[in-house]
Design a protein around this motif. Structure first.
Motif, mmCIF file in Angstrom:
data_model
loop_
_atom_site.group_PDB
_atom_site.id
_atom_site.type_symbol
_atom_site.label_atom_id
_atom_site.label_comp_id
_atom_site.label_asym_id
_atom_site.label_seq_id
_atom_site.Cartn_x
_atom_site.Cartn_y
_atom_site.Cartn_z
ATOM 1 N N GLY A 269 -5.312 1.794 0.925
ATOM 2 C CA GLY A 269 -5.255 1.210 2.264
ATOM 3 C C GLY A 269 -6.280 0.102 2.376
ATOM 4 O O GLY A 269 -7.114 -0.088 1.476
ATOM 5 N N PRO A 270 -6.220 -0.669 3.462
ATOM 6 C CA PRO A 270 -7.206 -1.724 3.657
ATOM 7 C C PRO A 270 -8.636 -1.175 3.605
ATOM 8 O O PRO A 270 -8.988 -0.300 4.384
ATOM 9 N N TYR B 173 0.824 -1.205 0.000
ATOM 10 C CA TYR B 173 0.000 0.000 0.000
ATOM 11 C C TYR B 173 0.864 1.263 0.000
ATOM 12 O O TYR B 173 0.496 2.275 -0.615
ATOM 13 N N GLN B 174 2.001 1.207 0.688
ATOM 14 C CA GLN B 174 2.876 2.377 0.713
ATOM 15 C C GLN B 174 3.405 2.684 -0.686
ATOM 16 O O GLN B 174 3.500 3.854 -1.082
ATOM 17 N N HIS B 175 3.755 1.650 -1.449
ATOM 18 C CA HIS B 175 4.189 1.864 -2.830
ATOM 19 C C HIS B 175 3.041 2.440 -3.663
ATOM 20 O O HIS B 175 3.245 3.345 -4.482
ATOM 21 N N ALA B 176 1.846 1.897 -3.452
ATOM 22 C CA ALA B 176 0.676 2.393 -4.183
ATOM 23 C C ALA B 176 0.384 3.843 -3.815
ATOM 24 O O ALA B 176 0.044 4.661 -4.678
ATOM 25 N N SER C 89 -1.602 7.219 4.010
ATOM 26 C CA SER C 89 -0.174 6.915 4.105
ATOM 27 C C SER C 89 0.319 7.018 5.539
ATOM 28 O O SER C 89 1.073 6.162 6.019
ATOM 29 N N VAL C 90 -0.120 8.060 6.242
ATOM 30 C CA VAL C 90 0.274 8.237 7.647
ATOM 31 C C VAL C 90 -0.247 7.080 8.491
ATOM 32 O O VAL C 90 0.475 6.525 9.333
ATOM 33 N N ARG C 91 -1.507 6.697 8.259
ATOM 34 C CA ARG C 91 -2.084 5.574 9.015
ATOM 35 C C ARG C 91 -1.322 4.278 8.740
ATOM 36 O O ARG C 91 -1.050 3.492 9.659
#
Length: 335
Positions: free
Chosen positions: A203-204, A66-69, A280-282
């Protein structure tokens, strides 16, 4: 006769060798734990149940994806914002100049203002054709295709469409129809898809939606306003300055209206930007929590490892001392 346990020399030697091997193995294990910071016997640490560790590892891998996305999505939205900011700047610069030129009604003001608008028409198209990593941003799902045709193609088609018109109202009517939904803009100028990009997974159970395309009303109006001025510069209604002035006035009012629509597009993208940043922060925070939990399972306590290593070393030294003493024992020496 009292009972006693006798240990033969070979048996005693075997026991000593086994203790020696066990202590060396233990020291090697503790040394690795001190140098790597990781426990060497994970199975012992988790009591044979790997499911918590496996769950943590899987969650960390998912969050990394998810961070890459998110990084890709953030680059996309930032680039879209920059492109629309460029378009808005061109509109806010051109509209006042065209308005002043139309108010003056003088060819010496109309000509440079419309010439500048023609240059900005090409610049707006260039901005909307922006790509990131070979993917067009404003083409909807047709990311392999730039959304807008080149300026010359569009202006040539418009010049041909208005060729028979002799009044500003007639030219305006043709241009309005050309840029309206169902008009030639959709076959000559716009080359992208009419389907929006699929929502971005950030994110999820969370997605961000980007609907900005080069065939949006705001972009149509921007191009219409600048194209109208460009047509005047190319000689539309050249024999009638009054009619030309009316077209320039229409061009200015169209751009003034378009600017607020562009701002709305930028606001929508800004909402997606904020959503991506928050996700992203989460994700980073959750990853840190999971890494701490994983560390509690697989990371060795350096103080405990050092203490146990020192104890093992003392035991090994004691074993060597005992082995040395036992090797010197004999009946002859005793007698």
């Amino acid at each position: 006769m009292p009972n006693f346990l006798s240990v033969g020399d070979m048996s005693q030697s075997y026991q000593m060798n086994r203790l020696n091997a066990d202590l060396k193995s233990r020291m090697n294990q503790l040394s690795l734990e001190l140098t790597t910071g990781k426990v060497q016997d994970v199975a012992d640490r988790v009591g044979g149940d790997y499911s918590p560790l496996t769950s943590i590892e899987r969650s960390l891998e998912t969050l990394e994806a998810y961070q890459h996305a998110n990084a890709s999505a953030a680059l996309t939205t930032t680039t879209m914002q920059n492109a629309l900011e460029t378009v808005q700047t061109y509109v806010s610069d051109a509209a006042p100049d065209l308005l002043m030129a139309s108010d003056s009604g003088h060819i010496h003001m109309i000509s440079p203002a419309t010439g500048d608008a023609k240059q900005k028409f090409g610049a707006v198209i260039s901005a909307m054709n922006t790509q990131v990593a070979g993917r067009s941003l404003f083409s909807g799902t047709a990311t392999d295709q730039i959304p807008l045709a080149n300026p010359e193609t569009i202006l040539n088609a418009l010049n041909l469409a208005i060729a028979a018109e002799t009044t500003a109202a007639g030219v305006q009517g043709v241009i309005d129809t050309w840029f309206a939904p169902g008009g030639d803009f959709e076959t000559v100028a716009y080359q992208g898809s009419t389907t929006n990009l699929a929502p971005l997974s950030i994110g999820p159970h969370e997605t961000a939606t980007l609907t900005a395309r080069a065939d949006d009303t705001a972009i149509r109006e921007t191009l219409k306003g600048l194209a109208t001025a460009a047509l005047v510069h190319d000689g539309a209604l050249a024999s009638n300055l009054t009619e030309q002035t009316a077209l320039v006035s229409y061009s200015a009012s169209t751009l003034i209206s378009a600017e607020s629509s562009i701002l709305t597009m930028r606001t929508n993208i800004g909402t997606a930007e904020a959503q991506i940043e928050q996700a992203s922060v989460r994700n980073v925070t959750e990853s840190q929590v999971l890494e701490i939990a994983r560390a509690g399972i697989v990371e060795a306590d350096p103080y405990q490892s050092a203490t146990e290593l020192e104890a093992a070393q003392i035991q090994l030294e004691t074993l060597y001392t005992l082995t040395s003493r036992l090797s010197r024992l004999s009946l002859a020496n005793y007698l």
